[in-house]
Design a protein around this motif. Structure first.
Motif: not given
Length: 771
Positions: A348-361
């Motif tokens: 779950v955190h691979g998606g949240a931190l990597g996908w969502n978090g990095f796309m947001a940044a």
């Protein structure tokens, strides 16, 4: 200013800036709470001995803050910015835009207040109480009206790929949210969901899995399809792949929810269906990932210098990793090892931190110079943010993979020819992974520090800057009658007809047996072959129809809704329409006593489901550790179900009668006095708070309305029954040297824990003989 057929429009970028800044602020809050709850798992003292800072209450706050506050606000910023430019029109209503923004923030604040107070529905990612649910639905309608009204005013006839994903997001989230949150209130702060037991589990994970799909994935894919080509200054790699990616993703994703309930009491046909469609998701997910990464073709050199491209490329890569891991975990054998462990948390955190978090940044760094007309303060800080975030994710995921697989292997390990468990004490496995759980804190801290660097960088960038709204000179488009798609033209065309026939044939194949099953298989193959053949010979007509569909937002929306709705309908309707009495296997639950119901609501309020399951799976190690496997009928009256999704503590399905009252009393007061090495918080407040008996008549009346067969007790009888049972338990506790007033919450909770696994009636002779 209008010049002939041209006009200059000024976009509403104020609301974009507002959502972006709100996302950053709530991102800090959500990650900070995440660090705290991760610390609590290693250091129970970090619960501070307070009810509103205990893990069970803060963990939902963390998940809701990250999903709905951080990613939600980021999503709205990206959707509003890109939609205006893609359809060449200002947002339809400034009032609705502001109502959307302030309404969403008010909901987030309400959630931040109510969740620590223990006001919850007890369902993962759906914990908010019913008045807030209503507010969410209303604000979502405001968002939808503003969005579709803007589409209606557009000066760009054809809907670009990103808009497709936004449409799918809006209609699907509305459908999922409304169905999963159907409840009947018992007061202004409490309600019971209309679904129970396995029905509730199925609906919950139909919602929970697809909230990941349609709140955390499809809108971000839309953002990817707009911002990544802009940043790379290149068109999307393949338009045809975009079409296949979109339709296959929205159709397949909705079926995959049951893979969260593998090896449980959920009917096997649903488990197989969830696993099969989860495996099929590999194709569209990786198609989307490749379409994103290959958009960078010829521009890979930018990865060395441009932090925006770095974040986008890494984000899309993490999307690919997460969508490879998800189907892998949906394989029954793999799920038997990974479910209920930290492997799922890592996924779950691979998606949240990597996908969502990095796309947001990446999106934030790209937007800041354009929304404030000022260059980014520091490229070097942005690059440092990227590397700190990447190192943090790798630490985090590596720790959770090792922790989850390690604990899963220990829990399943047997000795002496498989006759006994090698690690019978659950705490042995928990203490073995403590170093890895500590490494998770380190990884999370790295990521959080990187995020704080972004906050500082953006704050320095916009300090003293003058905001600027984008403008565009556009032709005023007028739609012609011949461009409209009629109702027959929407549905009676080759792509829709072949898709419908293929789905019907596949359902016949999947849900039947014997010769009908073979007929269904034959029909499925024939439908596929005929579709391929027709496309080969009449593919131009398919393309012309699709081009015309993209000029018509309403028919496109209707077809998208049908594509996402069919999977849910086929899975959920049979479970809701079959008589509950037939969904019991060999035993059916008895109703709770009034005091047990009060205790259950306290159990739900404290978030015990975040650490303990009430589902002994049909796996040999599970049965050896916890006892007889859980039957479908044992949770038939449970509103909400409590099967859990993570075991930080043992399963409790058979804990009733296993220990005496004094054991539970001491365990809740000081867990380490009973279980050395436990990381469970203390629950001293349960010995101070009084049980609220006055709400029980209303609660029981609502449960009866939902079909729970409570006797026709009067209000006074309910009160008498609850008080009498409480006195008996307090009397027993006194005999065991623990003195507590009968009306304290700990007494009600003990009554509930002592009935777990005990309150059922056999429904056949075989079960009766062993009861």
């Amino acid at each position: 200013m209008t010049t002939g057929q041209k006009t200059t429009i000024e976009f509403n970028d104020k609301v974009v800036r507002q959502f972006m800044l709100a996302s950053i602020i709530f991102g800090v809050v959500g990650m900070l709470v995440g660090l705290l709850v991760a610390t609590q798992l290693n250091f129970w003292q970090a619960n501070f001995g307070l009810s509103f800072t205990s893990f069970g209450r803060l963990r939902p706050l963390h998940t809701n803050a990250v999903i709905f506050a951080f990613v939600g606000n980021m999503m709205f910023a990206g959707v509003y910015y890109s939609t205006q430019r893609l359809v060449k029109a200002r947002l339809a209503s400034d009032f609705l835009s502001q109502l959307h923004f302030w309404g969403w923030q008010a909901i987030i604040v309400a959630a931040a207040i109510t969740l620590p107070l223990g006001l919850t529905r007890g369902k993962e990612y759906a914990e908010l109480i019913w008045p807030i649910n209503v507010a969410v639905a209303l604000i979502w309608v405001v968002f939808a009206v503003n969005f579709f009204w803007t589409l209606a005013k557009r000066n760009e006839k054809s809907l670009y790929v990103a808009i497709w994903f936004y449409i799918a997001t809006i209609i699907t989230v509305a459908m999922l949210y409304i169905v999963n949150h159907l409840s009947i209130p018992t007061s202004w702060i409490h309600s019971y969901g209309v679904f129970a037991g396995a029905q509730d589990g199925l609906v919950q994970w139909w919602y929970g899995h697809n909230a990941v799909a349609f709140f955390l994935t499809t809108p971000i894919l839309g953002i990817m399809y707009y911002f990544l080509p802009k940043a790379a200054e290149r068109p999307v790699y393949s338009y045809r792949l975009s079409v296949v990616h979109f339709w296959s993703l929205v159709f397949l994703y909705i079926w995959a929810g049951p893979h969260h309930l593998l090896n449980t009491a959920l009917p096997n046909w649903l488990q197989l269906l969830g696993m099969t469609f989860s495996l099929m998701l590999w194709a569209p997910s990786w198609g989307g990932m490749l379409n994103g990464l290959l958009t960078l073709r010829g521009g890979w050199d930018k990865l060395r210098t441009d932090p925006v491209i770095k974040f986008f490329a890494a984000g899309v890569t993490f999307y690919g990793m997460a969508t490879f891991e998800g189907p892998l975990l949906s394989i029954k054998a793999v799920n038997a090892l990974g479910h209920y462990t930290d492997w799922i948390i890592g996924h779950v955190h691979g998606g949240a931190l990597g996908w969502n978090g990095f796309m947001a940044a990446g999106m934030f760094y790209w937007l800041v110079p354009r929304l404030w007309n000022k260059p980014l303060y520091s490229q070097s800080l942005a690059n440092l943010h990227f590397w700190l975030g990447t190192i943090g994710i790798l630490f985090y995921m590596g720790a959770m993979w090792a922790s989850g697989i390690g604990q899963g292997l220990m829990l399943n390990a047997t000795a002496e020819g498989g006759t006994i468990l090698k690690y019978p004490n659950f705490l042995e496995t928990l203490n073995a992974i403590r170093p890895l759980m500590a490494l998770r804190i380190v990884g999370g801290a790295f990521y959080f520090i990187g995020f704080l660097l972004m906050v500082y960088n953006i704050w320095k960038s916009i300090a003293g800057a003058k905001v600027v709204n984008g403008t565009m000179e556009v032709y005023v488009e007028k739609f012609e009658e011949k461009e409209n798609l009629s109702l027959p033209a929407t549905f009676l065309n080759a792509p829709v007809v072949y898709s419908t026939l293929g789905t019907i044939a596949a359902c016949v194949w999947m849900f039947t047996s014997g010769w009908v099953n073979l007929l269904g298989l034959f029909a499925t193959v024939m439908a596929a072959l005929m579709a391929i053949g027709h496309f080969q010979t009449r593919g131009t007509a398919w393309g012309e129809w699709y081009d015309k569909l993209l000029l018509n937002a309403m028919p496109f929306t209707v077809l998208t809704f049908l594509a996402v709705a069919v999977g849910g309908l086929i899975q959920i309707v049979p479970m809701l329409t079959i008589d509950k009495q037939l969904q019991t296997e060999d035993r059916k639950a008895d109703v709770y006593t009034p005091l047990e119901l009060a205790g259950r609501d306290i159990y739900v309020r404290e978030g015990c489901y975040t650490c303990h399951s009430q589902m002994i799976r049909t796996l040999v190690p599970d049965v050896m550790r916890y006892g007889d496997y859980s039957r479908l009928g044992e949770s038939i009256w449970d509103h909400p179900y409590q099967w859990g999704s993570r075991r930080t503590g043992p399963d409790l399905a058979r804990v009733g009668g296993k220990y005496n009252h004094a054991w539970h009393f001491d365990h809740m007061k000081d867990p380490r006095s009973i279980s050395t090495g436990s990381n469970m918080p203390t629950y001293g407040h349960l010995q101070e708070n009084d049980t609220n008996y006055s709400v029980l008549p209303k609660k029981i009346a609502v449960q009866k309305m939902l079909g729970v067969p409570f006797p026709n007790w009067s209000d006074s009888m309910i009160s008498t029954l609850a008080h009498e049972q409480a006195k008996e338990i307090a009397k027993d506790l006194q005999a065991q040297g623990r003195y507590i007033a009968p009306d304290k919450e700990i007494v009600a909770l003990i009554s509930y824990l002592q009935c777990l696994g005990k309150k059922w009636t056999p429904t056949n002779a075989g079960a009766a003989a062993t009861h």
